[in-house]
Design a protein around this motif. Structure first.
Motif, short mmCIF file in Angstrom:
data_model
loop_
_atom_site.label_atom_id
_atom_site.label_comp_id
_atom_site.label_asym_id
_atom_site.label_seq_id
_atom_site.Cartn_x
_atom_site.Cartn_y
_atom_site.Cartn_z
N ALA A 29 0.85 -1.20 0.00
CA ALA A 29 0.00 0.00 0.00
C ALA A 29 0.88 1.24 0.00
O ALA A 29 1.98 1.25 0.56
CB ALA A 29 -0.89 -0.02 1.24
N ALA A 30 0.37 2.30 -0.64
CA ALA A 30 1.16 3.54 -0.74
C ALA A 30 1.34 4.18 0.63
O ALA A 30 0.39 4.26 1.41
CB ALA A 30 0.45 4.51 -1.68
N MET A 31 2.56 4.62 0.91
CA MET A 31 2.85 5.29 2.18
C MET A 31 3.73 6.50 1.90
O MET A 31 4.87 6.35 1.45
CB MET A 31 3.56 4.33 3.14
N GLY A 180 -5.81 -3.43 5.53
CA GLY A 180 -6.10 -3.06 6.91
C GLY A 180 -5.90 -4.24 7.83
O GLY A 180 -6.79 -5.08 7.96
N GLY A 181 -4.70 -4.35 8.40
CA GLY A 181 -4.45 -5.38 9.40
C GLY A 181 -3.79 -6.65 8.88
O GLY A 181 -3.63 -7.60 9.63
N PHE A 182 -3.38 -6.68 7.60
CA PHE A 182 -2.78 -7.92 7.07
C PHE A 182 -1.28 -7.95 7.34
O PHE A 182 -0.59 -6.93 7.30
CB PHE A 182 -3.07 -8.05 5.57
N MET A 201 -0.75 -4.31 2.01
CA MET A 201 -0.23 -4.07 3.36
C MET A 201 0.64 -2.81 3.37
O MET A 201 1.46 -2.61 2.47
CB MET A 201 0.63 -5.26 3.82
N GLY A 202 0.42 -1.97 4.38
CA GLY A 202 1.26 -0.79 4.55
C GLY A 202 2.26 -1.00 5.68
O GLY A 202 3.46 -1.17 5.46
N THR A 203 1.72 -1.06 6.89
CA THR A 203 2.57 -1.16 8.09
C THR A 203 3.56 -2.33 7.99
O THR A 203 4.73 -2.19 8.34
CB THR A 203 1.68 -1.31 9.34
N ARG A 204 3.10 -3.47 7.49
CA ARG A 204 3.98 -4.65 7.41
C ARG A 204 5.18 -4.35 6.49
O ARG A 204 6.30 -4.75 6.77
CB ARG A 204 3.17 -5.86 6.94
C1 LIG Z 1 3.30 5.17 7.40
C2 LIG Z 1 2.06 5.17 6.53
C3 LIG Z 1 1.90 6.16 5.57
C4 LIG Z 1 0.77 6.16 4.74
N1 LIG Z 1 0.68 7.11 3.77
C5 LIG Z 1 -0.34 7.04 2.87
C6 LIG Z 1 -0.39 7.92 1.76
O1 LIG Z 1 0.50 8.76 1.56
N2 LIG Z 1 -1.44 7.81 0.89
C7 LIG Z 1 -2.41 6.86 1.06
O2 LIG Z 1 -3.34 6.77 0.25
N3 LIG Z 1 -2.42 6.02 2.12
C8 LIG Z 1 -1.38 6.07 3.01
N4 LIG Z 1 -1.34 5.17 4.05
C9 LIG Z 1 -2.37 4.12 4.16
C10 LIG Z 1 -1.93 2.84 3.42
O3 LIG Z 1 -1.93 3.07 2.03
C11 LIG Z 1 -2.84 1.64 3.72
O4 LIG Z 1 -4.18 2.00 3.52
C12 LIG Z 1 -2.70 1.08 5.13
O5 LIG Z 1 -1.34 1.06 5.52
C13 LIG Z 1 -3.27 -0.33 5.23
O6 LIG Z 1 -3.31 -0.78 6.55
P1 LIG Z 1 -2.12 -1.60 7.28
O7 LIG Z 1 -1.13 -0.56 7.67
O8 LIG Z 1 -2.80 -2.26 8.43
O9 LIG Z 1 -1.54 -2.57 6.29
C14 LIG Z 1 -0.22 5.16 4.91
C15 LIG Z 1 -0.07 4.18 5.89
C16 LIG Z 1 1.06 4.15 6.69
C17 LIG Z 1 1.22 3.05 7.72
#
Ligand SMILES: Cc1cc2nc3c(=O)[nH]c(=O)nc-3n(C[C@H](O)[C@H](O)[C@H](O)COP(=O)(O)O)c2cc1C
Length: 380
Positions: A29-31, A180-182, A201-204
């Protein structure tokens, strides 16, 4: 997108791997400030889909990031963009001219941008937090949606993943990516069982050795428990799940003794509350401006963009203008004391920092053993 990537020994076939031409149904996921070329390329190279987060990049930075990522991996990767960015059309043109195969939208997409991308053969993905958003995007011709539940990191909706994903999967005919939560193979199998075609997954992925985030910041995430995050609206006026720190507690206007959980307080506060927010926001803005090197004018421009149509108070607008600065302070400068750390609740279940390749292989191996285990249940 070469066909052999999506097939071959060990590859998994779902509607998502077919659509994207990838080996495994695992998306990063984009971060913002985190998923640049290094992380996105590592995920794509490992057989998943890496997404460059471009909302926190200028157009020139995005161009460089695309070239850098393409130089690191021959496999498909994508760019995540905001449809409401003032230069969204130019970003779309860049994606097309640079032949990036996949574009994903952070928040609501726009039909004309989807059409421009699809006309050029780019696969489009929208992020949704509610069924009606998925239906709307599907009606505009989007190719897939990422449905993110309330336990996810960053901006989140209110519906948990276990309810949102089956609801969205039943409502639309396009591939649904559960988020969300994977963090593991059991989760991937659960998502497939709910009707999704893969997971994001983002956080992972933030917690991998390929993620560019400072080790001190990763250690804060690793130390968090399942109650170590909080959803706050005090940062930019919309629910945002972050690691609960002293600074976040201060923004919330409470000490460290309160419990974690969804918090409100985003209304258009007037009187003493509104003034307090304004003063707090202005103080934060002054403190963080130096860290970012961003001028007041640029901070306010970003705040105004966020304010448009959102109904935020002036105090919240100032905080909104601060948001990129706050995120940057942690993710780029490693300032765990001053920065804001978006995080999913899943941080509470993660205790290691594998490479993206190790992580994805482990997830796929666990998904296979989980399916075997379930087959045993069926036979019993
Ligand atoms: C550090 C961080 C930065 C994020 N930045 C963005 C962002 O710039 N744009 C966006 O659409 N979502 C952003 N997200 C949300 C993630 O794309 C994603 O929806 C989310 O991480 C999924 O949940 P998970 O962390 O439980 O895997 C971010 C999430 C994290 C953890």
């Amino acid at each position: 997108m070469s066909e052999p990537e999506a097939s071959g020994k060990g590859a998994v076939r779902t509607a998502l791997t077919e659509l994207l031409g990838i080996r495994y149904p695992v998306v990063q996921a984009a971060m913002g400030y985190v998923s640049g070329p290094r992380l996105a390329a590592a995920v794509s190279d490992a057989g998943g889909l890496g997404l460059i987060a471009s909302a926190t990049m200028s157009l020139a930075e995005l161009e460089k990031a695309i070239d850098d990522t393409a130089g690191r991996t021959p496999r498909p990767f994508g760019v995540n963009l905001r449809a409401d960015a003032s230069d969204a059309a130019e970003r779309v043109r860049l994606i097309v001219t640079r032949r990036v195969p996949i574009a994903s939208f952070a928040q609501a997409p726009k039909p004309e941008l989807i059409a421009a991308l699809k006309d050029a053969g780019v696969v489009t993905i929208a992020s949704v937090g509610a069924r009606r958003h998925a239906e709307k995007a599907a009606g505009w011709g989007i190719d897939a949606v990422i449905a993110t539940g309330a336990e996810g990191g960053g901006h989140v909706g209110a519906v948990p993943t276990s309810l949102l994903v089956p609801q969205v999967a039943a409502a639309v005919d396009i591939p649904v990516i559960a988020a969300g939560g994977f963090f593991d193979g059991r989760g991937l199998v659960a998502a497939l069982a709910w009707g999704a075609a893969g997971i994001a997954m983002g956080t992972r992925f933030l917690l991998t050795s390929d993620s560019p985030v400072a080790d001190a910041v990763k250690q804060v995430y690793l130390a968090a428990g399942l109650d170590g995050t909080v959803v706050t609206t005090r940062v930019d006026g919309v629910p945002h799940r972050v690691i609960r720190t002293t600074m976040v507690d201060r923004l919330e206007g409470r000490g460290r003794t309160g419990g974690a959980g969804r918090t409100g307080g985003a209304g258009r506060t007037g009187g003493a509350g509104g003034l307090a927010t304004l003063v707090r926001s202005a103080r934060n803005a002054a403190a963080f401006r130096g860290l970012s090197g961003m001028g007041w004018r640029e901070m306010l421009r970003q705040g105004r963009e966020m304010r448009r149509g959102s109904g935020l108070s002036w105090g919240q607008v100032l905080m909104a203008a601060n948001t990129p600065v706050l995120l940057r302070a942690a993710m780029v400068d490693g300032r765990t004391d001053l920065g804001l750390m978006s995080s999913g609740q899943v941080a509470g279940l993660i205790s290691d920092l594998p490479s993206c390749a190790e992580l994805i292989e482990a997830i796929m191996a666990e998904a296979a053993t989980t399916l075997d285990r379930l087959e045993g249940v069926r036979k019993a």
